[in-house]
Design a protein around this motif. Structure first.
Motif, short mmCIF file in Angstrom:
data_model
loop_
_atom_site.label_atom_id
_atom_site.label_comp_id
_atom_site.label_asym_id
_atom_site.label_seq_id
_atom_site.Cartn_x
_atom_site.Cartn_y
_atom_site.Cartn_z
N VAL A 189 34.23 59.74 19.55
CA VAL A 189 34.96 58.43 19.91
C VAL A 189 34.40 58.23 21.44
N VAL A 190 34.11 56.84 21.81
CA VAL A 190 33.53 56.55 22.87
C VAL A 190 34.87 56.46 24.00
N ASP A 191 34.62 57.57 24.99
CA ASP A 191 35.66 57.69 26.05
C ASP A 191 35.07 57.23 27.46
N THR A 192 33.99 56.75 27.66
CA THR A 192 33.31 56.46 28.86
C THR A 192 32.89 55.04 28.74
N LEU A 193 32.89 54.30 29.61
CA LEU A 193 32.06 53.12 29.75
C LEU A 193 32.00 52.62 31.39
N PHE A 194 30.62 52.45 31.69
CA PHE A 194 30.41 51.91 32.92
C PHE A 194 29.83 50.44 32.58
N ARG A 195 30.15 49.62 33.61
CA ARG A 195 29.65 48.29 33.57
C ARG A 195 29.16 47.81 34.79
N THR A 196 28.21 47.04 34.69
CA THR A 196 27.54 46.51 36.15
C THR A 196 28.02 44.80 36.07
N PHE A 197 28.70 44.34 37.18
CA PHE A 197 28.80 42.83 37.23
C PHE A 197 28.62 42.29 38.61
N THR A 198 28.32 41.07 38.82
CA THR A 198 28.15 40.50 40.00
C THR A 198 29.13 39.28 40.31
N LEU A 199 29.67 39.28 41.54
CA LEU A 199 30.88 38.49 41.73
C LEU A 199 30.37 37.63 42.89
N SER A 200 30.70 36.35 43.21
CA SER A 200 30.54 35.54 44.36
C SER A 200 31.21 36.30 45.50
N TYR A 201 30.85 36.02 46.91
CA TYR A 201 31.77 36.39 48.03
C TYR A 201 32.99 35.74 47.97
N ARG A 202 33.27 34.87 47.51
CA ARG A 202 34.80 34.25 47.43
C ARG A 202 35.55 35.12 46.31
N ALA A 203 34.96 35.05 45.10
CA ALA A 203 35.55 35.81 44.29
C ALA A 203 35.96 37.33 44.51
N ALA A 204 34.98 38.04 45.04
CA ALA A 204 35.31 39.42 45.37
C ALA A 204 36.33 39.48 46.26
N ASP A 205 36.17 38.51 47.55
CA ASP A 205 37.19 38.66 48.81
C ASP A 205 38.56 38.30 47.98
N THR A 206 38.74 37.38 46.69
CA THR A 206 39.90 37.07 46.16
C THR A 206 40.57 38.43 45.42
N LYS A 207 39.51 39.00 44.80
CA LYS A 207 39.83 40.15 43.80
C LYS A 207 40.28 41.41 44.65
N TRP A 208 39.64 41.58 45.71
CA TRP A 208 39.84 42.52 46.66
C TRP A 208 40.16 42.43 47.96
N PRO A 209 41.18 41.52 48.50
CA PRO A 209 41.40 41.01 49.64
C PRO A 209 41.55 42.10 50.95
N GLY A 210 40.83 41.83 51.84
CA GLY A 210 40.73 42.71 52.84
C GLY A 210 40.13 43.99 52.79
N LYS A 211 39.28 44.24 51.68
CA LYS A 211 38.54 45.37 51.29
C LYS A 211 37.03 45.35 51.67
N LEU A 212 36.51 44.20 51.70
CA LEU A 212 34.89 44.01 51.95
C LEU A 212 34.79 44.32 53.28
N SER A 213 33.32 44.49 53.42
CA SER A 213 32.72 44.84 54.73
C SER A 213 32.91 43.32 55.57
N THR A 214 32.79 43.64 56.86
CA THR A 214 32.90 42.78 58.01
C THR A 214 32.04 41.59 57.49
N GLN A 215 30.83 41.87 57.23
CA GLN A 215 29.60 40.95 56.72
C GLN A 215 30.04 40.30 55.64
N ALA A 216 30.57 40.98 54.55
CA ALA A 216 30.77 40.23 53.41
C ALA A 216 32.00 39.24 53.54
N GLN A 217 33.04 39.85 54.43
CA GLN A 217 34.19 38.77 54.77
C GLN A 217 33.63 37.48 55.47
N GLU A 218 32.57 37.64 56.30
CA GLU A 218 31.86 36.51 57.15
C GLU A 218 31.27 35.55 55.99
#
Length: 215
Positions: free
Chosen positions: A178-207
């Motif tokens: 039975v599948v019990d492990t899944l890793f996935r790789t995905f890409t987000l824009s800076y805006r989407a990442a900042d919305t998904k994880w507010p305040g969690k991005l690096s200083t450079q990414a927030q800029e």
């Protein structure tokens, strides 16, 4: 240190599973080239968005057959026009209690309504396309952020469904197959990442989220 050690260990396991999966990529690329061209970017990376993806396709029989098979699976198992799920208790005697069966029926009705109000039908069709073409598929199910009522009470915000592209994820099975492990790789824009994880991005990414939000 514990979290860093865990992250390092998970990244190493992901890399090991990617190495195992590499044997399948050539086969999947060939299948995608001839059966499902819009997913044919496993080994052939197209630099331009919207570039032609049917260079190796000379006949539409295989893509057409795949769509028919996926549509048949969709309408047979999860039809969009009628309820397709029901609930029962593990304890058989509870299913004889009308109050219990009424509650289960109401739960199933609410679940079906929530599915219809989401992007489930579009996503599950993509799932069946992958399953029919590549022999494996995955679907991500998340709960959307709760909605606030006028009384500032949180209510169920609905479901979010997403089918990751073949090759963007790796899986592993347990001793029971039975599948019990899944890793996935995905890409987000800076805006989407900042919305998904507010305040969690690096200083450079927030800029970047402010100056070039769509990169």
């Amino acid at each position: 240190m514990a979290s860093q050690d865990t992250a390092t260990r998970l990244l190493k396991r992901h890399d090991a599973l990617k190495a195992v999966q590499s044997n399948c990529l050539r086969v999947w690329q060939d299948i995608a080239d001839f059966c499902i061209p819009h997913k044919a970017n496993l080994l052939t990376k197209r630099l331009l968005e919207g570039a032609r993806q049917t260079d190796r396709l000379f006949d539409a029989t295989a893509p057409h057959a795949l769509i028919l098979l996926a549509s048949s699976m969709h309408q047979s198992m999860t039809p969009s026009t009628q309820p397709w799920l029901s609930l029962k208790m593990r304890q058989a005697e509870l299913n004889e209690d009308k109050a219990v069966t009424d509650w289960l029926e109401d739960c199933a009705r609410r679940m079906h309504a929530a599915f219809r109000q989401s992007e489930f039908n579009q996503s599950v069709h993509e799932l069946y396309l992958d399953l029919a073409a590549f022999g494996t598929a995955a679907i991500l199910i998340e709960e959307k952020d709760p909605k606030l009522t006028r009384a500032n009470a949180s209510t169920f915000g609905g479901f979010r469904f997403h089918v990751p592209a073949i090759g963007d994820y790796v899986i592993a099975e347990n001793a029971d197959g039975v599948v019990d492990t899944l890793f996935r790789t995905f890409t987000l824009s800076y805006r989407a990442a900042d919305t998904k994880w507010p305040g969690k991005l690096s200083t450079q990414a927030q800029e970047k989220a402010k100056s070039k939000p769509d990169d």
